[in-house]
Design an enzyme around this catalytic site. Structure first.
Site, PDB file in Angstrom:
ATOM      1  N   SER A 124       0.832  -1.199   0.000  1.00  0.00           N
ATOM      2  CA  SER A 124       0.000   0.000   0.000  1.00  0.00           C
ATOM      3  C   SER A 124       0.868   1.250   0.000  1.00  0.00           C
ATOM      4  O   SER A 124       1.992   1.250   0.541  1.00  0.00           O
ATOM      5  CB  SER A 124      -0.864  -0.027   1.264  1.00  0.00           C
ATOM      6  N   TYR A 148      -1.824  -1.181  10.865  1.00  0.00           N
ATOM      7  CA  TYR A 148      -2.052  -1.691   9.512  1.00  0.00           C
ATOM      8  C   TYR A 148      -0.853  -1.377   8.608  1.00  0.00           C
ATOM      9  O   TYR A 148      -0.323  -2.258   7.923  1.00  0.00           O
ATOM     10  CB  TYR A 148      -3.340  -1.075   8.919  1.00  0.00           C
ATOM     11  N   LYS A 152       2.231  -3.872   6.565  1.00  0.00           N
ATOM     12  CA  LYS A 152       2.675  -3.845   5.159  1.00  0.00           C
ATOM     13  C   LYS A 152       4.200  -3.699   5.094  1.00  0.00           C
ATOM     14  O   LYS A 152       4.868  -4.379   4.309  1.00  0.00           O
ATOM     15  CB  LYS A 152       1.993  -2.699   4.404  1.00  0.00           C
TER      16      LYS A 152
END
Ligand code: NAD
Ligand code: UDP
Length: 330
Positions: A124, A148, A152
């Site tokens: 992302s 989050y 990644k």
């Protein structure tokens, strides 16, 4: 190729399955349906006229995933499965670290065991943090502001280290910008559970009358009109980017931004939606959302140069397709 697609009934995964099948590949989906519906399978079949295989498994369950590897010939893995809400990750960090990282480790381990050498990972733009736009793949990453984002970054690091130690293992790390829109058939799209966090599903639900008005988070950013700027990409273009990444995969770790390279503000997106669909979207300005950055858009030259891929669909198309799916499906 026979491709194992984890998270294949989800939003981006389902569109990618369609594009893989349309390009002549075969698809095996592994999804636990924690954030998607089983009907997506028949819809993918309806769109493509092709057969697919579906396993309802949790990708963190090594034994269950092992049985998929042992009973299928797999040429490559595209790993979408994971949790994706920034807000929820702050409330449930352990669940996010466990699900998003263990799933990747299980898959890599099985790929190495079964000599599956192609791995495509959903990363992302959040990994860039508050860098200067446009974001370029080689930039030093700045620490994300939530668990989050950290999942990644950690997954990217694990894949990089494993590829270094295993020269036959080829990895594509795809950093998505803001996917919106839906398949033009109106059969698959994004259906968030509860009140949407993201802008486009919020707009379509206001258009439908399910929500009163859009709250625009901040109108005092140093941007064209004071509202946040993002690089919105049509989900079908994004899906096609996966097929290109898989087919052109080189040895080692290959990182690509998948975006359009163009920034669009919240107000510009609202006005584009109104123009595309002839529906007024009432809105009000409210305080900035904590953790948001002013601008985020991609430098897309590497994907164009190395994959021969670039996004084709414009903002108006994204708005039309998002609205068609919302109208037809909820
Ligand atoms: P989604 O929630 O629609 O799809 C994810 C799918 O994974 C769902 O079908 C869910 O049921 C499944 N899943 C989750 N955990 C699982 C597990 N342990 N085992 C098996 N299945 C599991 O999300 P999406 O928008 O399609 O996102 C796909 C990937 O792309 C995610 O990794 C997400 O972090 C990443 N990503 C998404 C965006 C975005 O804006 N949508 C942006 C950047 C990156
Ligand atoms: N946004 C907004 N209202 C909403 C949801 C989002 O104003 O209800 C804004 C948000 O502040 C950001 C942009 O829309 O500037 C895109 O937000 P989204 O959550 O869709 O994506 P991300 O934050 O991941 O870029």
């Amino acid at each position: 190729m026979n491709i194992l697609v984890t998270g294949g009934t989800g939003y981006i995964g389902s569109h990618t399955c369609v594009e893989l099948l349309n390009s002549g590949h075969s698809v095996i989906i592994a999804d636990n349906l924690s954030n998607s519906r089983i009907e997506v399978i028949s819809r993918i079949k309806q769109i493509t006229g092709r057969q697919i295989f579906f396993y309802q498994v949790d990708v963190t369950d090594e034994e269950a995933v092992n049985s998929i590897f042992s009973s299928n010939r797999i040429d490559g893995v595209i790993h979408f499965a994971g949790y994706k809400s920034v807000t929820e990750s702050v409330i449930k960090p352990l669940e996010y670290y466990f699900n998003n990282i263990v799933s990747t480790m299980v898959l890599i381990k099985l790929c190495l065991n079964y000599k599956v050498n192609k791995f495509v990972f959903s990363s992302s733009a959040t990994v860039y943090g508050e860098n200067k736009v446009p974001f370029v793949e080689d930039m030093e990453l700045l620490p994300p502001k939530n668990p989050y984002g950290h999942t990644k970054v950690i997954n990217e690091k694990i894949l990089t280290d494993v590829a270094k130690a295993n020269p036959d293992f080829s990895v594509a790390i795809l950093r998505y910008f803001n996917p919106i829109g839906a398949h033009e058939s109106g059969l698959i799209g994004e259906s968030p559970i509860g009140i949407p966090n993201n802008l486009m599903p919020y707009i379509t639900q206001v258009a439908k009358g399910k929500l009163d008005k859009l709250k625009i988070y901040g109108n005092d950013y140093p941007t064209i009109d004071g509202t946040g700027v993002r690089d919105y990409i049509h989900v079908v273009d994004l899906a096609k980017g996966h097929v290109a990444a898989l087919e052109k995969l080189k040895k080692g770790v290959n990182i690509y931004n998948l975006g359009t390279g163009k920034g669009t503000s919240v107000l510009q997106l609202v006005h584009a939606f109104e123009e595309a669909n002839h529906i007024k979207i009432p809105y009000e300005f409210v305080a900035r959302r904590p953790g948001d950055i002013a601008e985020c858009y991609a430098d897309v030259s590497r994907a164009k140069r190395e994959l021969g891929w670039s996004a084709e669909r414009d903002i108006i198309q994204m708005c039309k397709d998002a609205w068609r799916f919302e109208k037809n499906n909820s």
